[in-house]
Design a protein around this motif. Structure first.
Motif, PDB file in Angstrom:
ATOM      1  N   ALA A  51      -3.661  -3.140  11.486  1.00 32.79           N
ATOM      2  CA  ALA A  51      -3.198  -2.736  10.159  1.00 32.79           C
ATOM      3  C   ALA A  51      -4.379  -2.452   9.241  1.00 32.79           C
ATOM      4  N   THR A  52      -4.190  -1.455   8.378  1.00 33.49           N
ATOM      5  CA  THR A  52      -5.235  -1.042   7.458  1.00 33.49           C
ATOM      6  C   THR A  52      -4.756  -1.223   6.033  1.00 33.49           C
ATOM      7  N   PRO A  53      -5.540  -1.833   5.150  1.00 32.66           N
ATOM      8  CA  PRO A  53      -5.139  -1.940   3.748  1.00 32.66           C
ATOM      9  C   PRO A  53      -4.923  -0.557   3.167  1.00 32.66           C
ATOM     10  N   HIS A  54      -4.072  -0.453   2.147  1.00 35.37           N
ATOM     11  CA  HIS A  54      -3.768   0.850   1.591  1.00 35.37           C
ATOM     12  C   HIS A  54      -4.043   0.901   0.097  1.00 35.37           C
ATOM     13  N   ALA A  55      -4.320   2.118  -0.359  1.00 33.44           N
ATOM     14  CA  ALA A  55      -4.421   2.362  -1.792  1.00 33.44           C
ATOM     15  C   ALA A  55      -3.086   2.892  -2.257  1.00 33.44           C
ATOM     16  N   VAL A  56      -2.619   2.445  -3.421  1.00 27.34           N
ATOM     17  CA  VAL A  56      -1.267   2.753  -3.870  1.00 27.34           C
ATOM     18  C   VAL A  56      -1.305   3.508  -5.182  1.00 27.34           C
ATOM     19  N   GLN A  57      -0.531   4.593  -5.235  1.00 25.75           N
ATOM     20  CA  GLN A  57      -0.260   5.271  -6.487  1.00 25.75           C
ATOM     21  C   GLN A  57       1.225   5.564  -6.517  1.00 25.75           C
ATOM     22  N   SER A  58       1.903   5.256  -7.628  1.00 26.34           N
ATOM     23  CA  SER A  58       3.336   5.462  -7.711  1.00 26.34           C
ATOM     24  C   SER A  58       3.688   6.110  -9.026  1.00 26.34           C
ATOM     25  N   SER A  59       4.751   6.911  -8.998  1.00 23.72           N
ATOM     26  CA  SER A  59       5.262   7.511 -10.220  1.00 23.72           C
ATOM     27  C   SER A  59       6.031   6.474 -11.007  1.00 23.72           C
ATOM     28  N   ALA A  60       5.700   6.293 -12.258  1.00 22.83           N
ATOM     29  CA  ALA A  60       6.370   5.287 -13.074  1.00 22.83           C
ATOM     30  C   ALA A  60       7.835   5.617 -13.271  1.00 22.83           C
ATOM     31  N   LEU A 186       5.818   9.588  -0.020  1.00 26.17           N
ATOM     32  CA  LEU A 186       4.793  10.527   0.425  1.00 26.17           C
ATOM     33  C   LEU A 186       3.560   9.743   0.840  1.00 26.17           C
ATOM     34  N   ALA A 187       3.018  10.040   2.025  1.00 32.25           N
ATOM     35  CA  ALA A 187       1.869   9.273   2.517  1.00 32.25           C
ATOM     36  C   ALA A 187       0.895  10.171   3.265  1.00 32.25           C
ATOM     37  N   TYR A 188      -0.396   9.853   3.088  1.00 25.30           N
ATOM     38  CA  TYR A 188      -1.476  10.542   3.802  1.00 25.30           C
ATOM     39  C   TYR A 188      -2.526   9.530   4.246  1.00 25.30           C
ATOM     40  N   GLY A 189      -3.243   9.876   5.312  1.00 23.73           N
ATOM     41  CA  GLY A 189      -4.447   9.148   5.659  1.00 23.73           C
ATOM     42  C   GLY A 189      -5.600   9.659   4.816  1.00 23.73           C
ATOM     43  N   ALA A 190      -6.434   8.768   4.337  1.00 25.64           N
ATOM     44  CA  ALA A 190      -7.567   9.173   3.505  1.00 25.64           C
ATOM     45  C   ALA A 190      -8.570  10.024   4.285  1.00 25.64           C
ATOM     46  N   THR A 217      -1.699   6.072   0.171  1.00 28.81           N
ATOM     47  CA  THR A 217      -2.803   6.592   0.977  1.00 28.81           C
ATOM     48  C   THR A 217      -3.368   5.443   1.804  1.00 28.81           C
ATOM     49  N   TYR A 218      -3.942   5.775   2.957  1.00 28.24           N
ATOM     50  CA  TYR A 218      -4.388   4.764   3.909  1.00 28.24           C
ATOM     51  C   TYR A 218      -5.851   5.000   4.303  1.00 28.24           C
ATOM     52  N   PRO A 219      -6.769   4.190   3.779  1.00 25.13           N
ATOM     53  CA  PRO A 219      -8.187   4.334   4.112  1.00 25.13           C
ATOM     54  C   PRO A 219      -8.410   4.234   5.622  1.00 25.13           C
ATOM     55  N   GLY A 220      -9.268   5.104   6.111  1.00 21.39           N
ATOM     56  CA  GLY A 220      -9.633   5.066   7.519  1.00 21.39           C
ATOM     57  C   GLY A 220      -8.674   5.787   8.444  1.00 21.39           C
ATOM     58  N   MET A 221      -7.518   6.238   7.944  1.00 23.85           N
ATOM     59  CA  MET A 221      -6.536   6.900   8.799  1.00 23.85           C
ATOM     60  C   MET A 221      -6.668   8.417   8.694  1.00 23.85           C
ATOM     61  N   GLY A 222      -6.556   9.106   9.816  1.00 24.28           N
ATOM     62  CA  GLY A 222      -6.564  10.557   9.845  1.00 24.28           C
ATOM     63  C   GLY A 222      -5.159  11.112   9.773  1.00 24.28           C
ATOM     64  N   HIS A 223      -4.908  12.158  10.531  1.00 26.41           N
ATOM     65  CA  HIS A 223      -3.581  12.798  10.581  1.00 26.41           C
ATOM     66  C   HIS A 223      -2.742  12.026  11.592  1.00 26.41           C
ATOM     67  N   ALA A 224      -2.248  10.881  11.166  1.00 22.93           N
ATOM     68  CA  ALA A 224      -1.643   9.936  12.089  1.00 22.93           C
ATOM     69  C   ALA A 224      -0.695   9.003  11.337  1.00 22.93           C
ATOM     70  N   ILE A 225      -0.294   7.909  12.005  1.00 25.83           N
ATOM     71  CA  ILE A 225       0.562   6.864  11.439  1.00 25.83           C
ATOM     72  C   ILE A 225      -0.122   5.525  11.707  1.00 25.83           C
ATOM     73  N   CYS A 226      -0.053   4.610  10.750  1.00 29.77           N
ATOM     74  CA  CYS A 226      -0.654   3.291  10.960  1.00 29.77           C
ATOM     75  C   CYS A 226       0.379   2.180  10.721  1.00 29.77           C
ATOM     76  N   ASP A 227       0.022   0.962  11.103  1.00 25.84           N
ATOM     77  CA  ASP A 227       0.922  -0.184  10.966  1.00 25.84           C
ATOM     78  C   ASP A 227       1.352  -0.408   9.518  1.00 25.84           C
TER      79      ASP A 227
END
Length: 240
Positions: A51-60, A186-190, A217-227
């Motif tokens: 598992a990789t820690p994630h950065a979070v941004q959300s629409s209020a 919506l999610a992307y790898g960083a 967003t997920y630091p360290g992840m490419g065009h993929a899926i993480c835990d």
């Protein structure tokens, strides 16, 4: 149009009335999305060793953005034993290499939107069957399948309760607007270099303006899926 898909449906859902309508990415097939949604339902809220820690941004403005991992009220809401889904195969097959796709790689925005519209018409005709009338409908798409899912909401803004877009390209959607009550994840790898950063920003801007966005967003992840992404999707679904 002839559509091929695999399905697993609970005929009379007592608790989990979600129907996942799923579209895979370029060069894959319908089993890709089944693996993803099965992982979401199998998740026990603990993260695996990768598992990789994630950065979070959300629409209020998004009701779903108020949901946080570990919130008691969310954790109390079960997803059900197994998901009900329709997972579709891309309309074009790759000769020699195998796998399928929804529109040609590198095609212009007009062709991409035209192909998505054809698929959308066929899929919505299927969803109009009485079997699906009372279901909450959730789109899930990876990469090309993510863009296709967005275009379905664009064309049918009141049909889908939620949409999970995993690493989609929004090339050609610059300045687009969306009027829909559909909630978006919506999610992307960083480290995703398959989808240009500008296209990622465009997707974020379009969906944030619609007002119902949870963004990850997920630091360290490419065009993929993480835990962590799988766990976050489950939290999002619990908040619906």
């Amino acid at each position: 149009m002839r559509l091929r898909f695999t399905s697993d449906l609970e005929a009379s859902p007592a608790e989990d009335d979600r129907l996942f309508v799923m579209f895979h990415g370029y060069g894959n097939d319908e089993s890709e999305m089944v693996r993803i949604i099965d992982a979401v339902y199998a998740c026990d809220d603990g993260l695996g060793p990768d598992a990789t820690p994630h950065a979070v941004q959300s629409s209020a403005a998004s009701p779903a953005s108020a949901v946080s991992p570990g919130t008691a009220s969310v954790s109390a809401a079960p997803l059900g034993a197994t998901p009900s889904y329709l997972s579709f195969r891309g309309t074009y097959g790759r000769p020699y290499m195998g796998g399928h796709y929804w529109y040609p790689d590198g095609c212009d925005a007009e062709e991409r939107q035209r192909e998505c519209a054809s698929v959308g018409e066929a899929v919505t005709q299927l969803l109009a069957a009485p079997t699906f009338a009372s279901r909450r409908k959730v789109l899930v798409g990876f990469s090309q399948g993510g863009y296709l899912s967005y275009r379905l909401v664009k064309a049918y803004p009141d049909l889908f309760d939620a949409t999970i877009l995993l690493s989609p390209s929004f090339k050609g959607e610059e300045g687009a607007t969306l009027e829909s009550p559909t909630r978006f994840f919506l999610a992307y790898g960083a480290e995703d270099h398959t989808i240009p950063t500008e296209d990622q920003r465009n997707a974020h801007a379009v969906l944030e303006d619609a007002g119902h966005l949870t963004y990850r967003t997920y630091p360290g992840m490419g065009h993929a899926i993480c835990d962590q992404e799988i766990a976050d999707i489950r939290v999002f679904l619990r908040g619906l």
